[in-house]
Design a protein around this motif. Structure first.
Motif, PDB file in Angstrom:
ATOM      1  N   PHE A  38       0.903  -1.266  -0.088  1.00  0.00           N
ATOM      2  CA  PHE A  38       0.220  -0.209  -0.158  1.00  0.00           C
ATOM      3  C   PHE A  38       0.802   1.353  -0.297  1.00  0.00           C
ATOM      4  N   ASN A  39       0.155   2.287  -0.077  1.00  0.00           N
ATOM      5  CA  ASN A  39       1.041   3.767   0.095  1.00  0.00           C
ATOM      6  C   ASN A  39       1.232   3.908   2.017  1.00  0.00           C
ATOM      7  N   VAL A  40       2.078   4.194   2.221  1.00  0.00           N
ATOM      8  CA  VAL A  40       2.650   4.029   3.416  1.00  0.00           C
ATOM      9  C   VAL A  40       3.200   5.524   3.483  1.00  0.00           C
ATOM     10  N   ARG A  41       3.729   6.423   2.406  1.00  0.00           N
ATOM     11  CA  ARG A  41       3.715   7.359   2.510  1.00  0.00           C
ATOM     12  C   ARG A  41       2.360   8.742   2.711  1.00  0.00           C
ATOM     13  N   GLU A  42       1.503   8.012   1.672  1.00  0.00           N
ATOM     14  CA  GLU A  42       0.575   9.297   1.359  1.00  0.00           C
ATOM     15  C   GLU A  42      -0.173   8.244   3.763  1.00  0.00           C
ATOM     16  N   MET A  43      -0.275   7.222   3.580  1.00  0.00           N
ATOM     17  CA  MET A  43      -1.006   7.345   4.690  1.00  0.00           C
ATOM     18  C   MET A  43      -0.471   7.672   6.321  1.00  0.00           C
ATOM     19  N   MET A  44       0.882   8.257   5.909  1.00  0.00           N
ATOM     20  CA  MET A  44       1.477   8.598   7.028  1.00  0.00           C
ATOM     21  C   MET A  44       1.783  10.475   6.783  1.00  0.00           C
ATOM     22  N   ILE A  45       1.836  11.068   6.067  1.00  0.00           N
ATOM     23  CA  ILE A  45       1.712  12.179   5.592  1.00  0.00           C
ATOM     24  C   ILE A  45       0.146  12.918   6.125  1.00  0.00           C
ATOM     25  N   ALA A  46      -1.050  11.766   5.623  1.00  0.00           N
ATOM     26  CA  ALA A  46      -2.284  12.346   6.586  1.00  0.00           C
ATOM     27  C   ALA A  46      -2.008  11.980   7.945  1.00  0.00           C
ATOM     28  N   GLN A  47      -1.658  11.791   8.784  1.00  0.00           N
ATOM     29  CA  GLN A  47      -1.602  11.501  10.545  1.00  0.00           C
ATOM     30  C   GLN A  47      -0.339  12.283  10.710  1.00  0.00           C
ATOM     31  N   ASP A  48       0.881  13.449  10.148  1.00  0.00           N
ATOM     32  CA  ASP A  48       1.267  13.682  11.083  1.00  0.00           C
ATOM     33  C   ASP A  48       2.442  13.140  11.518  1.00  0.00           C
ATOM     34  N   ASN A  49       2.426  11.811  10.482  1.00  0.00           N
ATOM     35  CA  ASN A  49       3.710  10.738  10.927  1.00  0.00           C
ATOM     36  C   ASN A  49       4.675  10.797  10.229  1.00  0.00           C
ATOM     37  N   ILE A  50       5.473  11.448  10.485  1.00  0.00           N
ATOM     38  CA  ILE A  50       6.728  12.105   9.253  1.00  0.00           C
ATOM     39  C   ILE A  50       8.187  11.788  10.431  1.00  0.00           C
ATOM     40  N   PRO A  51       8.566  10.214  10.833  1.00  0.00           N
ATOM     41  CA  PRO A  51       9.596   9.677  11.351  1.00  0.00           C
ATOM     42  C   PRO A  51      11.426  10.405  10.994  1.00  0.00           C
ATOM     43  N   PHE A  52      11.876  10.166   9.970  1.00  0.00           N
ATOM     44  CA  PHE A  52      12.410  11.155   9.320  1.00  0.00           C
ATOM     45  C   PHE A  52      13.295  12.332   8.735  1.00  0.00           C
ATOM     46  N   ALA A  53      12.369  13.048   7.774  1.00  0.00           N
ATOM     47  CA  ALA A  53      12.216  14.199   7.341  1.00  0.00           C
ATOM     48  C   ALA A  53      12.681  14.908   8.615  1.00  0.00           C
ATOM     49  N   LYS A  54      13.664  15.540   8.479  1.00  0.00           N
ATOM     50  CA  LYS A  54      14.146  16.844   9.495  1.00  0.00           C
ATOM     51  C   LYS A  54      14.149  16.534  10.742  1.00  0.00           C
ATOM     52  N   LYS A  55      15.082  15.158  11.020  1.00  0.00           N
ATOM     53  CA  LYS A  55      15.023  14.607  12.676  1.00  0.00           C
ATOM     54  C   LYS A  55      15.965  13.759  12.306  1.00  0.00           C
ATOM     55  N   PRO A  56      18.142  14.447  12.161  1.00  0.00           N
ATOM     56  CA  PRO A  56      18.912  14.256  11.637  1.00  0.00           C
ATOM     57  C   PRO A  56      18.790  13.129  12.885  1.00  0.00           C
ATOM     58  N   ALA A  57      18.681  12.930  13.868  1.00  0.00           N
ATOM     59  CA  ALA A  57      19.671  12.538  14.991  1.00  0.00           C
ATOM     60  C   ALA A  57      19.100  10.497  14.744  1.00  0.00           C
ATOM     61  N   LYS A  58      17.799  11.055  14.529  1.00  0.00           N
ATOM     62  CA  LYS A  58      16.699  10.417  13.878  1.00  0.00           C
ATOM     63  C   LYS A  58      17.172   8.998  13.091  1.00  0.00           C
ATOM     64  N   ALA A  59      16.861  10.002  12.021  1.00  0.00           N
ATOM     65  CA  ALA A  59      17.562   8.815  10.976  1.00  0.00           C
ATOM     66  C   ALA A  59      18.946   8.962  10.817  1.00  0.00           C
ATOM     67  N   ALA A  60      19.764   8.758  11.406  1.00  0.00           N
ATOM     68  CA  ALA A  60      21.757   8.532  11.415  1.00  0.00           C
ATOM     69  C   ALA A  60      20.708   7.203  12.019  1.00  0.00           C
ATOM     70  N   TYR A  61      19.991   7.527  13.514  1.00  0.00           N
ATOM     71  CA  TYR A  61      20.386   5.765  13.888  1.00  0.00           C
ATOM     72  C   TYR A  61      19.436   5.043  13.331  1.00  0.00           C
ATOM     73  N   MET A  62      18.521   5.226  12.276  1.00  0.00           N
ATOM     74  CA  MET A  62      18.188   4.688  11.432  1.00  0.00           C
ATOM     75  C   MET A  62      19.044   3.730  10.861  1.00  0.00           C
ATOM     76  N   TRP A  63      19.483   4.377  10.562  1.00  0.00           N
ATOM     77  CA  TRP A  63      20.449   3.892   9.158  1.00  0.00           C
ATOM     78  C   TRP A  63      21.538   3.051  10.135  1.00  0.00           C
ATOM     79  N   ARG A  64      21.702   3.406  11.140  1.00  0.00           N
ATOM     80  CA  ARG A  64      23.003   2.761  12.057  1.00  0.00           C
ATOM     81  C   ARG A  64      22.277   1.655  12.730  1.00  0.00           C
TER      82      ARG A  64
END
Lengths: 199, 199
Positions: A38-64
């Motif tokens: 399904f289209n999780v991006r559409e869902m998460m934008i609708a839910q204002d659930n943006i986990p990594f964009a503009k969240k550098p600490a969380k994004a760096a952790y995600m890759w590690r």
């Protein structure tokens, strides 16, 4: 044995850990997984659930965190993979066509392999056509079907079904109405399918 | 054996799963955990990382996921617990005073027990005074110290230290510079402390 719905979107990074091992898990555990794009991006934008964009600490952790867990599952990857996808919708419209025609799972695995192991962004060329060809299909035919109105509509309906099941992210597993979110909850979902409780 | 920094804030829901079992895990695994309270709310607001407020699907899942995992750890709770805390900062200023005086861990466990098992919001009365008294301290003395400028400043410094360690949420574990986020990553942190890789 209860079946487990495996809800995903090509475009989710953590889903690489699930997609690449789920067939082996299914065979070992004797469980059937229903792959549901399904289209999780559409869902998460609708839910204002943006986990990594503009969240550098969380994004760096995600890759590690993904990098550390690769070895646990016997996987390899070149991290970070290109992210976010430029056309998440099309990547998953192709998956939806494939699920209807019987080659969907193989395409998803191939698209992730090219994305995470070769740096080819899923949902864009050359990943799209090469992944479709790799599973024995004609890219021109499949892409025309994937971009047709009925497929666009089917992905929107799948996204509504995912929201109705309580989802807010992927990968997610639904078994007997219970939602489990994250690759790290796959074991919990399997335990629930077996015994209706965690191990 | 490398020690593990256990970063937390009283106020985090998932941290209940960690706080209530960490002593047992430490004894069983032979590992020392350094309990490090800070103000995760201040950090997450600064990072625009708001996981549950105005995200009903994710919040509903959080309580259900915690509820399912209680049994796995032999814990009980009345869910949902009162959330969010009205005074997260004070709850953790008391913890910081306790860490300096040697009764901090016992206070944190007691504050969580009253919050999750009796419905008494941590950081507010009667939880504050009763938790302080339960660990053998005088509530008036401790609360005066907790609200003093040097304690307020110490919590702000701890929060800066947490951010410098790469944190973006709690519970988190840091071992040899590696960050692990979430109660469900405790096993990974222990494996890393032992072998520098996941099991």
């Amino acid at each position: 044995m209860t079946e487990i719905d495996f809800w995903f979107s090509i475009g989710s990074t953590y889903s690489y850990l699930t997609v690449m091992r789920l067939d082996e898990v299914a065979a070992r555990e004797g469980i059937t997984f229903n792959w549901r794009p399904f289209n999780v991006r559409e869902m998460m934008i609708a839910q204002d659930n943006i986990p990594f964009a503009k969240k550098p600490a969380k994004a760096a952790y995600m890759w590690r965190d993904i990098g550390r867990r690769l070895g646990k599952y016997g996987l390899t990857a070149q991290l970070p993979a290109p992210y976010p996808l430029e056309d998440l919708a099309l990547a998953n419209q192709v998956a939806l066509v494939g699920m209807a025609e019987g080659w969907g799972k193989a395409y998803v695995i191939e698209a992730y392999r090219r994305w995470f192991q070769q740096g080819q962004m899923a949902g864009s060329e050359p990943n799209l056509s090469q992944s479709i060809a790799a599973v024995g299909q004609d890219p021109a035919r499949v892409l025309a079907r994937a971009e047709a109105d009925d497929t666009v509509e089917a992905l929107a309906e799948a996204t509504q079904d995912a929201a109705a099941a309580g989802l807010f992210g992927v990968p997610s597993f639904v078994v007997a109405g219970e939602l489990f979110w994250g690759d790290d909850r796959l074991d919990d979902a399997i335990a629930w399918a077996r015994a209706g409780r965690l191990a």
